[in-house]
Motif scaffolding. Structure first.
Motif, PDB file in Angstrom:
ATOM      1  N   ILE A  70       0.929  -1.052   0.074  1.00 31.95           N
ATOM      2  CA  ILE A  70      -0.049  -0.022  -0.236  1.00 31.95           C
ATOM      3  C   ILE A  70       0.807   1.136   0.067  1.00 31.95           C
ATOM      4  N   ALA A  71       2.000   1.371   0.563  1.00 32.68           N
ATOM      5  CA  ALA A  71       2.754   2.164   0.651  1.00 32.68           C
ATOM      6  C   ALA A  71       3.357   2.537  -0.625  1.00 32.68           C
ATOM      7  N   MET A  72       3.568   1.429  -1.249  1.00 36.58           N
ATOM      8  CA  MET A  72       4.285   1.647  -2.814  1.00 36.58           C
ATOM      9  C   MET A  72       3.297   2.295  -3.717  1.00 36.58           C
ATOM     10  N   MET A  73       1.737   1.720  -3.536  1.00 32.37           N
ATOM     11  CA  MET A  73       0.809   2.330  -4.265  1.00 32.37           C
ATOM     12  C   MET A  73       0.458   3.717  -4.156  1.00 32.37           C
ATOM     13  N   LEU A  74       0.844   4.339  -2.916  1.00 33.01           N
ATOM     14  CA  LEU A  74       0.842   5.526  -2.550  1.00 33.01           C
ATOM     15  C   LEU A  74       2.022   6.438  -3.385  1.00 33.01           C
ATOM     16  N   THR A  75       2.979   6.082  -3.173  1.00 30.62           N
ATOM     17  CA  THR A  75       4.352   6.638  -3.721  1.00 30.62           C
ATOM     18  C   THR A  75       4.157   6.717  -5.256  1.00 30.62           C
ATOM     19  N   ILE A  76       3.886   5.473  -5.728  1.00 28.66           N
ATOM     20  CA  ILE A  76       3.848   5.438  -7.290  1.00 28.66           C
ATOM     21  C   ILE A  76       2.631   6.327  -7.669  1.00 28.66           C
ATOM     22  N   ARG A  77       1.794   6.555  -6.880  1.00 25.25           N
ATOM     23  CA  ARG A  77       0.743   7.314  -7.360  1.00 25.25           C
ATOM     24  C   ARG A  77       0.966   8.970  -7.373  1.00 25.25           C
ATOM     25  N   VAL A  78       2.036   9.432  -6.310  1.00 24.59           N
ATOM     26  CA  VAL A  78       2.301  10.406  -6.019  1.00 24.59           C
ATOM     27  C   VAL A  78       3.513  11.019  -7.102  1.00 24.59           C
ATOM     28  N   LEU A  79       4.246   9.876  -7.701  1.00 23.56           N
ATOM     29  CA  LEU A  79       5.036  10.171  -8.524  1.00 23.56           C
ATOM     30  C   LEU A  79       4.444  10.393  -9.910  1.00 23.56           C
ATOM     31  N   LEU A 129      11.880   5.206   9.644  1.00 19.95           N
ATOM     32  CA  LEU A 129      11.891   6.023   8.666  1.00 19.95           C
ATOM     33  C   LEU A 129      10.597   5.866   7.460  1.00 19.95           C
ATOM     34  N   GLY A 130      10.644   4.592   6.978  1.00 20.05           N
ATOM     35  CA  GLY A 130       9.690   4.485   5.975  1.00 20.05           C
ATOM     36  C   GLY A 130       7.968   4.813   6.608  1.00 20.05           C
ATOM     37  N   LEU A 131       7.942   4.426   7.506  1.00 12.43           N
ATOM     38  CA  LEU A 131       6.684   4.845   8.241  1.00 12.43           C
ATOM     39  C   LEU A 131       6.392   6.250   8.188  1.00 12.43           C
ATOM     40  N   MET A 132       7.615   6.913   8.935  1.00 12.51           N
ATOM     41  CA  MET A 132       7.224   8.494   9.151  1.00 12.51           C
ATOM     42  C   MET A 132       6.979   9.046   7.615  1.00 12.51           C
ATOM     43  N   LEU A 133       7.884   8.712   6.503  1.00 10.24           N
ATOM     44  CA  LEU A 133       7.793   9.387   5.136  1.00 10.24           C
ATOM     45  C   LEU A 133       6.620   9.115   4.890  1.00 10.24           C
ATOM     46  N   THR A 134       5.863   7.754   4.829  1.00 13.19           N
ATOM     47  CA  THR A 134       4.917   7.411   4.308  1.00 13.19           C
ATOM     48  C   THR A 134       3.506   8.106   5.034  1.00 13.19           C
ATOM     49  N   TRP A 135       3.718   8.258   6.371  1.00 11.15           N
ATOM     50  CA  TRP A 135       2.659   8.945   7.089  1.00 11.15           C
ATOM     51  C   TRP A 135       2.680  10.620   6.468  1.00 11.15           C
ATOM     52  N   ARG A 136       3.710  11.212   6.227  1.00  6.99           N
ATOM     53  CA  ARG A 136       3.515  12.593   5.525  1.00  6.99           C
ATOM     54  C   ARG A 136       2.956  12.549   4.293  1.00  6.99           C
ATOM     55  N   LEU A 137       3.178  11.505   3.484  1.00  8.53           N
ATOM     56  CA  LEU A 137       2.516  11.281   2.219  1.00  8.53           C
ATOM     57  C   LEU A 137       0.949  10.957   2.340  1.00  8.53           C
ATOM     58  N   VAL A 138       0.460  10.293   3.482  1.00 11.47           N
ATOM     59  CA  VAL A 138      -0.895  10.184   3.657  1.00 11.47           C
ATOM     60  C   VAL A 138      -1.486  11.554   4.284  1.00 11.47           C
ATOM     61  N   ARG A 139      -0.773  12.238   4.887  1.00 12.42           N
ATOM     62  CA  ARG A 139      -1.338  13.379   5.370  1.00 12.42           C
ATOM     63  C   ARG A 139      -1.799  14.441   4.118  1.00 12.42           C
ATOM     64  N   ILE A 140      -1.005  14.053   2.936  1.00 10.57           N
ATOM     65  CA  ILE A 140      -1.251  15.071   1.726  1.00 10.57           C
ATOM     66  C   ILE A 140      -2.731  14.498   1.294  1.00 10.57           C
ATOM     67  N   CYS A 141      -2.760  13.250   1.331  1.00 12.13           N
ATOM     68  CA  CYS A 141      -4.029  12.700   0.882  1.00 12.13           C
ATOM     69  C   CYS A 141      -5.363  13.023   1.745  1.00 12.13           C
ATOM     70  N   ILE A 142      -4.911  12.883   3.264  1.00 11.72           N
ATOM     71  CA  ILE A 142      -5.812  13.301   4.077  1.00 11.72           C
ATOM     72  C   ILE A 142      -6.318  14.793   3.937  1.00 11.72           C
ATOM     73  N   ALA A 143      -5.507  15.710   3.498  1.00 12.68           N
ATOM     74  CA  ALA A 143      -5.773  16.992   3.358  1.00 12.68           C
ATOM     75  C   ALA A 143      -6.451  17.277   2.335  1.00 12.68           C
ATOM     76  N   ARG A 144      -7.135  16.241   1.424  1.00 10.57           N
ATOM     77  CA  ARG A 144      -8.057  16.416   0.333  1.00 10.57           C
ATOM     78  C   ARG A 144      -7.516  17.483  -0.735  1.00 10.57           C
ATOM     79  N   SER A 145      -6.290  17.408  -0.917  1.00  4.61           N
ATOM     80  CA  SER A 145      -5.857  18.003  -2.254  1.00  4.61           C
ATOM     81  C   SER A 145      -5.144  17.118  -3.100  1.00  4.61           C
ATOM     82  N   ASP A 146      -5.362  17.289  -4.353  1.00  2.73           N
ATOM     83  CA  ASP A 146      -4.869  16.488  -5.442  1.00  2.73           C
ATOM     84  C   ASP A 146      -4.046  17.026  -6.065  1.00  2.73           C
ATOM     85  N   ASP A 147      -3.380  18.312  -5.591  1.00  5.12           N
ATOM     86  CA  ASP A 147      -2.083  19.026  -6.067  1.00  5.12           C
ATOM     87  C   ASP A 147      -0.948  18.281  -5.659  1.00  5.12           C
ATOM     88  N   VAL A 148      -0.190  17.714  -6.631  1.00  8.86           N
ATOM     89  CA  VAL A 148       1.063  16.806  -6.165  1.00  8.86           C
ATOM     90  C   VAL A 148       2.335  17.919  -6.530  1.00  8.86           C
TER      91      VAL A 148
END
Length: 152
Positions: A40-49, A104-123
């Protein structure tokens, strides 16, 4: 060392290290938890990329709860695996590196999740960089985990 031997002699430690099915079952649970969390972390990172731009980044938010479940499974199974060989694993540099990389991976992924939670599709470019570092961290954690059995 006395504490490490005590951990190994615990019920869980001896079940993992001294029974026919203890280690394979716990290791299998660890693999399932890893596949869930890191997948799931990879799905999120790939989408953000930038992959699958038609899928909104905000659509990834609900998957975080499933990833947390995978992490809990990994935490429990990883603890059991540690108890099965605490006196060796405690001094294994690959094991220590894996623990640092997972945190470290958890912390970085949580920061990405916060972007998603912020309801912004601007990457932004900063988000993409964060996703790249998170992805590299998870890959390094998996490699470190595989090296535990081969390096001391």
């Amino acid at each position: 060392m006395e504490t490490l031997f005590w951990l190994e002699d615990s019920f869980i430690g001896t079940t993992v290290s001294s029974t026919m099915w203890g280690y394979p079952i716990v290791l299998s649970l660890h693999a399932i938890g890893m596949a869930t969390m890191v997948g799931i972390a990879m799905m999120l990172t790939i989408r953000v990329l930038g992959f699958a731009p038609n899928i909104p980044v905000t659509a990834m938010t609900p998957y975080w709860h499933v990833a947390v479940g995978g992490f809990v499974l990994n935490l429990l199974s990883g603890t059991a695996l540690f108890l099965g060989g605490a006196s060796e694993l405690f001094f294994n540099w690959a094991f220590r590196a894996k623990l640092v990389l997972v945190v470290l991976g958890l912390m970085l992924t949580w920061r990405l999740v916060r972007i998603c939670i912020a309801r912004s599709d601007d990457v932004s470019l900063a988000h993409r960089r964060l996703a790249g570092v998170a992805m590299a961290t998870w890959i390094a954690a998996i490699i470190s985990g595989r090296l535990i059995g081969y390096l001391a």
